[in-house]
Design an enzyme around this catalytic site. Structure first.
Site, PDB file in Angstrom:
ATOM      1  N   CYS A   1     -50.475 -19.789  -9.504  1.00  0.00           N
ATOM      2  CA  CYS A   1     -49.946 -19.182 -11.010  1.00  0.00           C
ATOM      3  C   CYS A   1     -50.934 -18.745 -12.333  1.00  0.00           C
ATOM      4  O   CYS A   1     -51.208 -19.963 -13.276  1.00  0.00           O
ATOM      5  CB  CYS A   1     -48.442 -19.407 -11.672  1.00  0.00           C
TER       6      CYS A   1
ATOM      7  N   CYS B   1     -45.391 -25.382 -19.955  1.00  0.00           N
ATOM      8  CA  CYS B   1     -45.426 -24.507 -21.783  1.00  0.00           C
ATOM      9  C   CYS B   1     -43.811 -24.898 -22.319  1.00  0.00           C
ATOM     10  O   CYS B   1     -43.645 -24.437 -23.434  1.00  0.00           O
ATOM     11  CB  CYS B   1     -46.078 -24.136 -21.833  1.00  0.00           C
TER      12      CYS B   1
HETATM   13  C1  LIG Z   1     -47.794 -20.200 -17.033  1.00  0.00           C
HETATM   14  S1  LIG Z   1     -48.709 -18.733 -17.253  1.00  0.00           S
HETATM   15  C2  LIG Z   1     -50.187 -19.610 -15.932  1.00  0.00           C
HETATM   16  C3  LIG Z   1     -51.235 -19.326 -17.519  1.00  0.00           C
HETATM   17  C4  LIG Z   1     -52.814 -19.711 -16.391  1.00  0.00           C
HETATM   18  N1  LIG Z   1     -52.352 -21.105 -15.617  1.00  0.00           N
HETATM   19  C5  LIG Z   1     -53.673 -20.193 -17.500  1.00  0.00           C
HETATM   20  O1  LIG Z   1     -54.389 -21.001 -17.893  1.00  0.00           O
HETATM   21  O2  LIG Z   1     -53.933 -19.215 -17.920  1.00  0.00           O
HETATM   22  C6  LIG Z   1     -48.288 -18.464 -15.315  1.00  0.00           C
HETATM   23  C7  LIG Z   1     -48.673 -17.659 -14.586  1.00  0.00           C
HETATM   24  O3  LIG Z   1     -47.603 -17.594 -13.000  1.00  0.00           O
HETATM   25  C8  LIG Z   1     -47.743 -15.794 -12.382  1.00  0.00           C
HETATM   26  N2  LIG Z   1     -46.616 -15.854 -11.201  1.00  0.00           N
HETATM   27  C9  LIG Z   1     -45.972 -16.173 -11.770  1.00  0.00           C
HETATM   28  N3  LIG Z   1     -44.546 -16.733 -10.509  1.00  0.00           N
HETATM   29  C10 LIG Z   1     -45.357 -15.920  -9.723  1.00  0.00           C
HETATM   30  C11 LIG Z   1     -45.512 -16.803  -7.867  1.00  0.00           C
HETATM   31  N4  LIG Z   1     -44.707 -16.558  -7.111  1.00  0.00           N
HETATM   32  N5  LIG Z   1     -46.930 -16.466  -7.399  1.00  0.00           N
HETATM   33  C12 LIG Z   1     -48.215 -16.038  -8.077  1.00  0.00           C
HETATM   34  N6  LIG Z   1     -48.167 -15.977  -9.971  1.00  0.00           N
HETATM   35  C13 LIG Z   1     -47.424 -16.508  -9.957  1.00  0.00           C
HETATM   36  C14 LIG Z   1     -47.861 -15.058 -13.424  1.00  0.00           C
HETATM   37  O4  LIG Z   1     -48.132 -13.827 -13.620  1.00  0.00           O
HETATM   38  C15 LIG Z   1     -48.543 -15.747 -15.200  1.00  0.00           C
HETATM   39  O5  LIG Z   1     -49.559 -15.466 -15.005  1.00  0.00           O
END
Ligand SMILES: C[S@@+](CC[C@H](N)C(=O)[O-])C[C@H]1O[C@@H](n2cnc3c(N)ncnc32)[C@H](O)[C@@H]1O
Length: 450
Positions: free
Chosen positions: A263, A385
């Site tokens: 993610c 968060c």
């Molecule tokens: C909290 S944000 C991550 C922030 C990132 N780690 C950063 O520090 O910039 C969560 C991310 O997870 C992605 N996401 C959600 N479900 C996912 C999945 N099943 N597999 C991969 N990515 C996923 C979303 O699109 C989003 O970009």
């Protein structure tokens, strides 16, 4: 509102842009970022995007208090009013209560804005409600403020959830959620230390302070547009809240480790992992949203770094995993964002109570799918968060109770980080509440595979 850059009143078009953007959040439920990026909003607000943004953020930040106060003046309930009308009213009320222009100008420019967004017929109604609010505001606000959720401009369900999770002391958190956040930077330690970057920025006239617990973090007292900061453009630093910068120290990476950043978009933590002074055997970043994944690339290019990026659903490991275990896994889950409301006040309007269980189910599924990819003795750091226990401590407690061979080592890990704010409640994991040290709210759980 005065445009501070020019000293001139920014007038009706900027109000029209702001009202339109607010109506897009309140009506179809677009995010604040998407609403501000809308072409009509940009066109109307072209003379001062900063003033448009300030009006929209302020209105959404304090709007739930104002809506509670004004409800009795409306013949139909607030939710049944047309979105554009709600946008205009909310903007007018915000200006009357928190703005810096005289009341008559606040009202007349909002009425002018109504015409610019094709709501000429509503102008009379908006004018009448705002004038009545002006006359009766003291009594209206006193009645609304008798309820904590209204007084602190939060939805009632969220205040109930905070009270259930944190019992006493939620008022400082509610107040922190309504503050304008500072700008936290992260020094790219491959190129410069936080102390040297602080010196450099201080010499350039910024008021800078270092963080006592996040070694790469520095705080600018007055936020700036980082696109005009040479140190940012040159890749010496990134924008990242100090609380978000704890993921890297908590992972405890060593030379030769293979690391998974699940993610990953927009890549804030990917950059930090790669900047750490550790020669990893590899870093795999997984993100399922392709447009967000492209932001990981642009961030890494600016920093001069590279990761092995896979656009895939991290929980469908067959689609992207090569079968080689990871020594460290960073799982930064999609969450309610209830720890970052000060940066995203639209969360107060867009989140619904039912979202929390849906998000928790996704978080559990990600954790269950990625845990088997961890090498024995390896560490997974679960990050959110959110400040709700359903997405954090309760979820981790449920996982620890299962037959996964998982051990919570958060207490040992946090003990190695000097000056961390005290955890606000019992574990598992470690939570930072918004405002505790002028950071966002975050949750970390450090789990090792026995
Ligand atoms: C909290 S944000 C991550 C922030 C990132 N780690 C950063 O520090 O910039 C969560 C991310 O997870 C992605 N996401 C959600 N479900 C996912 C999945 N099943 N597999 C991969 N990515 C996923 C979303 O699109 C989003 O970009």
């Amino acid at each position: 509102m005065n445009d501070t850059a020019s000293g001139k009143d920014v007038g009706a078009p900027v109000r029209a842009a702001a009202a339109l953007a607010i109506s897009m959040v309140l009506g179809p439920g677009r995010t604040l970022d998407a609403a501000l990026a809308d072409s009509r909003v940009q066109q109307l607000g072209a003379s001062s995007p900063a003033a448009t943004q300030a009006l929209v953020y302020g209105s959404l930040r304090f709007g739930l208090r104002l809506v509670a106060a004004v409800q009795t003046l409306l013949a139909r309930p607030w939710e049944q009013q047309a979105p554009e009308l709600r946008g205009l009213l909310l903007l007018g009320l915000y200006q009357l209560e928190y703005g810096d222009v005289p009341p008559h100008a606040a009202v007349s420019t909002v009425v002018g804005a109504a015409r610019l967004i094709g709501q000429a017929k509503a102008a009379g109604f908006v004018n009448a409600v705002l004038r009545r609010y002006q006359r009766e505001r003291v009594e209206l606000l006193a009645r609304a403020d008798a309820v904590l959720a209204n007084a602190k401009a939060h939805p009632q369900w969220l205040v109930n959830a905070f009270q259930r999770d944190w019992r006493r002391g939620i008022e400082p958190m509610l107040e922190a959620n309504n503050e304008q956040p500072p700008l936290w930077l992260r020094a790219n330690r491959r190129r410069i230390s936080a102390a040297d970057l602080a010196d450099r920025l201080t010499r350039a006239g910024h008021e800078v302070s270092l963080c006592e617990f996040a070694p790469d973090a520095l705080r600018l007292a007055l936020p700036v547009d980082v696109r005009h900061l040479p140190e940012f453009v040159d890749g010496l630093c990134s924008v990242q809240d100090a609380a978000a910068q704890l993921a890297v120290p908590f992972l405890g990476m060593s030379a030769g480790h293979r690391v998974l950043d699940a993610c990953a978009a927009p890549g804030g933590k990917t950059g930090h992992l790669l900047e750490a002074d550790v020669e990893l055997s590899g870093l795999v970043a997984v993100e399922f949203d392709s447009s967000r994944a492209s932001r990981i690339n642009s961030n890494l290019v600016r920093l001069g770094l590279k990761a092995d990026l896979r656009v895939a659903d991290a929980s469908r490991t067959k689609d992207w995993w090569d079968g080689v275990p990871f020594d460290r896994i960073l799982l930064d889950v999609p969450c309610s964002g209830t720890g970052v409301i000060r940066r995203h006040p639209d969360i107060k309007w867009l989140r619904r109570p039912n979202d929390i269980a849906t998000l928790a189910a996704k978080q559990r599924a990600l954790l269950a799918a990625l845990w088997p990819l961890l090498a024995p003795g390896g560490r997974l750091v679960y990050v959110s968060c959110s400040v709700l226990r359903a997405e954090n401590a309760d979820l981790i407690a449920g996982f620890l109770a299962g037959d996964h061979g998982a051990v919570d080592v958060t207490a040992q890990v946090t003990a190695q980080t000097a000056s961390l704010p005290e955890a606000p409640g019992p574990g598992p994991g470690y939570a930072l509440l918004p405002g505790a040290k002028d950071t966002d709210g975050f949750f970390y759980a450090c789990l090792e595979r026995s």
